[in-house]
Design a protein around this motif. Structure first.
Motif, PDB file in Angstrom:
ATOM      1  N   HIS A   1      46.854  32.721  41.102  1.00  0.00           N
ATOM      2  CA  HIS A   1      48.118  34.016  40.679  1.00  0.00           C
ATOM      3  C   HIS A   1      47.665  35.007  39.169  1.00  0.00           C
ATOM      4  CE1 HIS A   1      50.488  31.479  43.938  1.00  0.00           C
ATOM      5  NE2 HIS A   1      50.188  32.075  44.585  1.00  0.00           N
ATOM      6  N   ARG A   2      47.526  34.262  38.308  1.00  0.00           N
ATOM      7  CA  ARG A   2      46.996  34.931  37.046  1.00  0.00           C
ATOM      8  C   ARG A   2      45.960  36.337  37.714  1.00  0.00           C
ATOM      9  NH1 ARG A   2      45.081  29.880  34.187  1.00  0.00           N
ATOM     10  NH2 ARG A   2      47.072  28.686  33.483  1.00  0.00           N
ATOM     11  N   ALA A   3      45.111  36.481  38.722  1.00  0.00           N
ATOM     12  CA  ALA A   3      44.660  37.231  38.614  1.00  0.00           C
ATOM     13  C   ALA A   3      44.979  38.027  39.875  1.00  0.00           C
ATOM     14  CB  ALA A   3      42.829  36.767  39.004  1.00  0.00           C
ATOM     15  N   SER A   4      45.939  37.720  41.388  1.00  0.00           N
ATOM     16  CA  SER A   4      46.685  37.615  42.252  1.00  0.00           C
ATOM     17  C   SER A   4      47.608  37.597  43.436  1.00  0.00           C
ATOM     18  CB  SER A   4      45.875  38.485  43.436  1.00  0.00           C
ATOM     19  OG  SER A   4      45.902  38.647  44.754  1.00  0.00           O
ATOM     20  N   THR A   5      49.225  38.265  43.445  1.00  0.00           N
ATOM     21  CA  THR A   5      49.710  38.020  43.724  1.00  0.00           C
ATOM     22  C   THR A   5      49.643  37.759  45.381  1.00  0.00           C
ATOM     23  OG1 THR A   5      51.312  39.096  43.240  1.00  0.00           O
ATOM     24  CG2 THR A   5      50.747  36.448  41.606  1.00  0.00           C
TER      25      THR A   5
ATOM     26  N   ALA B   1      45.871  37.995  51.703  1.00  0.00           N
ATOM     27  CA  ALA B   1      47.029  38.931  51.406  1.00  0.00           C
ATOM     28  C   ALA B   1      46.116  39.229  49.810  1.00  0.00           C
ATOM     29  CB  ALA B   1      48.641  38.231  51.182  1.00  0.00           C
ATOM     30  N   LEU B   2      45.516  37.506  49.061  1.00  0.00           N
ATOM     31  CA  LEU B   2      45.186  37.813  47.176  1.00  0.00           C
ATOM     32  C   LEU B   2      44.254  38.797  47.013  1.00  0.00           C
ATOM     33  CD1 LEU B   2      45.364  33.993  46.439  1.00  0.00           C
ATOM     34  CD2 LEU B   2      47.499  36.247  45.717  1.00  0.00           C
ATOM     35  N   LEU B   3      43.344  38.640  47.944  1.00  0.00           N
ATOM     36  CA  LEU B   3      42.201  39.665  48.464  1.00  0.00           C
ATOM     37  C   LEU B   3      41.693  40.652  49.123  1.00  0.00           C
ATOM     38  CD1 LEU B   3      39.876  37.577  50.383  1.00  0.00           C
ATOM     39  CD2 LEU B   3      39.352  37.720  48.252  1.00  0.00           C
ATOM     40  N   VAL B   4      43.496  41.321  49.841  1.00  0.00           N
ATOM     41  CA  VAL B   4      44.051  42.685  49.895  1.00  0.00           C
ATOM     42  C   VAL B   4      44.301  43.132  49.060  1.00  0.00           C
ATOM     43  CG1 VAL B   4      45.063  43.491  51.386  1.00  0.00           C
ATOM     44  CG2 VAL B   4      43.610  42.131  52.340  1.00  0.00           C
ATOM     45  N   GLU B   5      45.013  42.687  47.707  1.00  0.00           N
ATOM     46  CA  GLU B   5      45.208  43.117  46.548  1.00  0.00           C
ATOM     47  C   GLU B   5      44.672  43.570  46.037  1.00  0.00           C
ATOM     48  OE1 GLU B   5      47.920  42.402  43.279  1.00  0.00           O
ATOM     49  OE2 GLU B   5      47.994  40.651  44.524  1.00  0.00           O
TER      50      GLU B   5
ATOM     51  N   ARG C   1      41.219  43.931  46.587  1.00  0.00           N
ATOM     52  CA  ARG C   1      40.291  45.104  47.226  1.00  0.00           C
ATOM     53  C   ARG C   1      40.841  45.206  48.585  1.00  0.00           C
ATOM     54  NH1 ARG C   1      33.669  43.068  45.833  1.00  0.00           N
ATOM     55  NH2 ARG C   1      34.133  42.591  43.514  1.00  0.00           N
ATOM     56  N   PRO C   2      41.379  46.650  48.446  1.00  0.00           N
ATOM     57  CA  PRO C   2      41.917  47.079  49.889  1.00  0.00           C
ATOM     58  C   PRO C   2      40.766  47.727  50.708  1.00  0.00           C
ATOM     59  CG  PRO C   2      43.057  48.025  47.487  1.00  0.00           C
ATOM     60  CD  PRO C   2      41.552  46.437  47.045  1.00  0.00           C
ATOM     61  N   ALA C   3      40.036  47.467  50.628  1.00  0.00           N
ATOM     62  CA  ALA C   3      38.596  48.182  51.323  1.00  0.00           C
ATOM     63  C   ALA C   3      38.151  46.395  52.216  1.00  0.00           C
ATOM     64  CB  ALA C   3      37.930  48.835  50.507  1.00  0.00           C
ATOM     65  N   PRO C   4      37.852  46.292  53.291  1.00  0.00           N
ATOM     66  CA  PRO C   4      38.055  45.230  54.043  1.00  0.00           C
ATOM     67  C   PRO C   4      36.572  44.918  53.950  1.00  0.00           C
ATOM     68  CG  PRO C   4      38.538  46.650  55.126  1.00  0.00           C
ATOM     69  CD  PRO C   4      39.140  47.484  54.456  1.00  0.00           C
TER      70      PRO C   4
ATOM     71  N   ARG D   1      34.991  36.640  42.751  1.00  0.00           N
ATOM     72  CA  ARG D   1      34.259  37.372  43.189  1.00  0.00           C
ATOM     73  C   ARG D   1      34.519  38.661  43.718  1.00  0.00           C
ATOM     74  NH1 ARG D   1      30.472  35.982  48.800  1.00  0.00           N
ATOM     75  NH2 ARG D   1      32.368  36.048  49.468  1.00  0.00           N
ATOM     76  N   ALA D   2      36.394  38.266  44.844  1.00  0.00           N
ATOM     77  CA  ALA D   2      36.699  39.849  44.989  1.00  0.00           C
ATOM     78  C   ALA D   2      37.835  40.582  43.497  1.00  0.00           C
ATOM     79  CB  ALA D   2      38.197  39.128  44.889  1.00  0.00           C
ATOM     80  N   ALA D   3      37.823  39.801  42.466  1.00  0.00           N
ATOM     81  CA  ALA D   3      38.410  39.898  40.863  1.00  0.00           C
ATOM     82  C   ALA D   3      37.281  40.315  39.940  1.00  0.00           C
ATOM     83  CB  ALA D   3      38.957  39.209  40.274  1.00  0.00           C
TER      84      ALA D   3
END
Length: 439
Positions: free
Chosen positions: A165-169, A370-374, A376-379, A418-420
């Protein structure tokens, strides 16, 4: 931190002191009676083609079909078809995302429905006809509720949620929960439900256990001093009631209710769709899932351990199939594993309780998506590649001892890192220590 005994006592009191308990019991009996009545009908779905959309290059164009001028004509055609085949027209729902208008018809006779379906399938006016299939929520222990809440959240430890959650919520990511009714007034879900829509006409609307538990696992509020924290605590929920609960909290759905909810999620820009349910393959639902996948929407399905292929929709190509970690009854190739036993979850009536089953494992993967979408919006394509997993079964060292990690188990820290594009859990200073433990 509160003493464990005090937490357990408070939780037990919260689970036992049910506001309006008598009214809730009466409502459950009414819902069960309605579901049994609905299940006794002989319904089928008849698809009529929609005309192609007409593009108007002005500011008023919205791509909609509500006033396409042909709705009345299709209704007349459906009425004619029903009369020709001895059927009763019950309901319909336009689904422009897949170019069809779905009509529900009922056969009052006793002959096998297959004969009527074959005849309709050969009628040039019909795109296709199919049975109304039944689906069920994939709880553990046959769909019955779990034990009183324990202050343990498996993903909080296995996935290190606080660090994720420090990287994405999951901030502002729209997640469609297609399930039974969600209690949007639950204190852990207050403000989390962007909209709530009921697609079940035959059974009274209600806040129900399965849908409320799934919603809380995905997006329960964090840091509010109550209950649990969702995997994506700042995601926004579409609570789409396509299922209903019957005796013993078993959750049921059908092709038509699920089709309406899926279509709504697709045309209203859901980024992740949760399908914690299982049943037979279904042409209508397949068409809608294909459309969702083509739009880059992550579709997550719970594996049915009683079906050899994992069940539908989990086994459908492109769907992210999820099973509960440690469940050795069946593990489809390519399925992800997530915690699925003794999961603390939100329940209707401002309660919390323990739940188990692949339904809830899938809900956690929905939150992770959902964390990944925040981030990297491009799927990614396919979506399954976004998750880092163990390639083989192995023993992994961790604080408190070693644990067994099965092939397909999600490495949430590596997935989010990897996403961040940055370290999330195991940073260089601790990675060396971990490597020493593993060797």
């Amino acid at each position: 931190m509160k003493p464990l005994f005090a937490v357990l006592l408070a939780c037990c009191l919260g689970c036992c002191a049910l506001p309006g308990g008598a009214r809730a019991a009466e409502a459950t009996e009414a819902i069960a009676a309605g579901a049994q009545a609905a299940g006794a009908s002989r319904q089928l779905l008849v698809m009529l083609r929609l005309p192609p959309p007409h593009y108007r290059p002005d500011s008023s164009y919205g791509g909609g079909y509500a006033d396409d001028g042909t709705r009345a004509a299709r209704r007349r055609q459906a009425t004619e078809l029903a009369a020709a085949y001895g059927l009763k027209l019950v309901d319909d729902w336009p689904m422009p995302a897949i170019g069809i208008d779905c009509f529900v018809m009922e056969d009052p006779g006793s002959a096998p429905l297959a004969r009527v379906l074959d005849a309709l399938g050969g009628d040039p006016r019909v795109a296709w006809a199919q049975a109304v299939n039944d689906y069920r929520g994939l709880d553990g222990a046959g769909g019955r509720g779990g034990d009183p809440l324990l202050p343990l959240q498996p993903a909080a430890h296995a996935w290190r949620l606080a660090e994720l959650h420090r990287a994405s919520t999951g901030r502002k990511v729209m997640v469609a929960v297609i399930d039974s009714g969600v209690d949007a007034t639950h204190p852990d879900l207050a403000g989390q439900v962007a909209l709530r829509q009921n697609f079940v006409d035959t059974v009274a609307d209600a806040a129900e256990s399965h849908g409320t538990a799934v919603a809380g696992i995905i997006a329960a509020r964090a840091g509010n001093g109550l209950g649990i924290a969702g995997v994506a605590p700042q995601a926004r929920l579409m609570a789409l009631r396509a299922c209903w609960e019957i005796a013993r909290q078993e959750t049921r759905c059908n092709s038509f209710t699920l089709g309406k909810a899926l279509h709504f999620a697709v045309i209203n820009d859901a980024r992740v769709i949760n399908l914690s349910l299982g049943g037979p393959p279904d042409r209508l639902l397949q068409a809608l899932i294909e459309t969702a996948l083509a739009r880059g929407i992550a579709v997550v399905g719970a594996v049915d351990p009683e079906r050899a292929d994992g069940g539908f929709p989990a086994a459908y190509p492109g769907v992210i199939a999820v099973t509960a970690s440690g469940d050795r009854r069946f593990l489809p190739a390519g399925a992800l594993q997530a915690p699925g036993a003794d999961i603390p979850a939100t329940l209707p009536g401002a309660r919390w309780g323990m739940v188990s089953g692949s339904s809830y494992a899938a809900a956690q993967v929905v939150g992770l998506a959902a964390l990944l979408v925040e981030l990297r919006p491009a799927p990614p394509s396919p979506w399954r590649r976004a998750f880092v997993t163990a390639a083989r079964t192995s023993l992994v060292a961790q604080a408190g001892g070693a644990r067994q990690e099965q092939a397909g188990s999600i490495d949430a820290c590596a997935t989010i890192a990897r996403a961040a594009g940055a370290c999330v859990c195991l940073c260089p200073s601790t990675a060396a220590t971990t490597a020493e433990l593993l060797h």
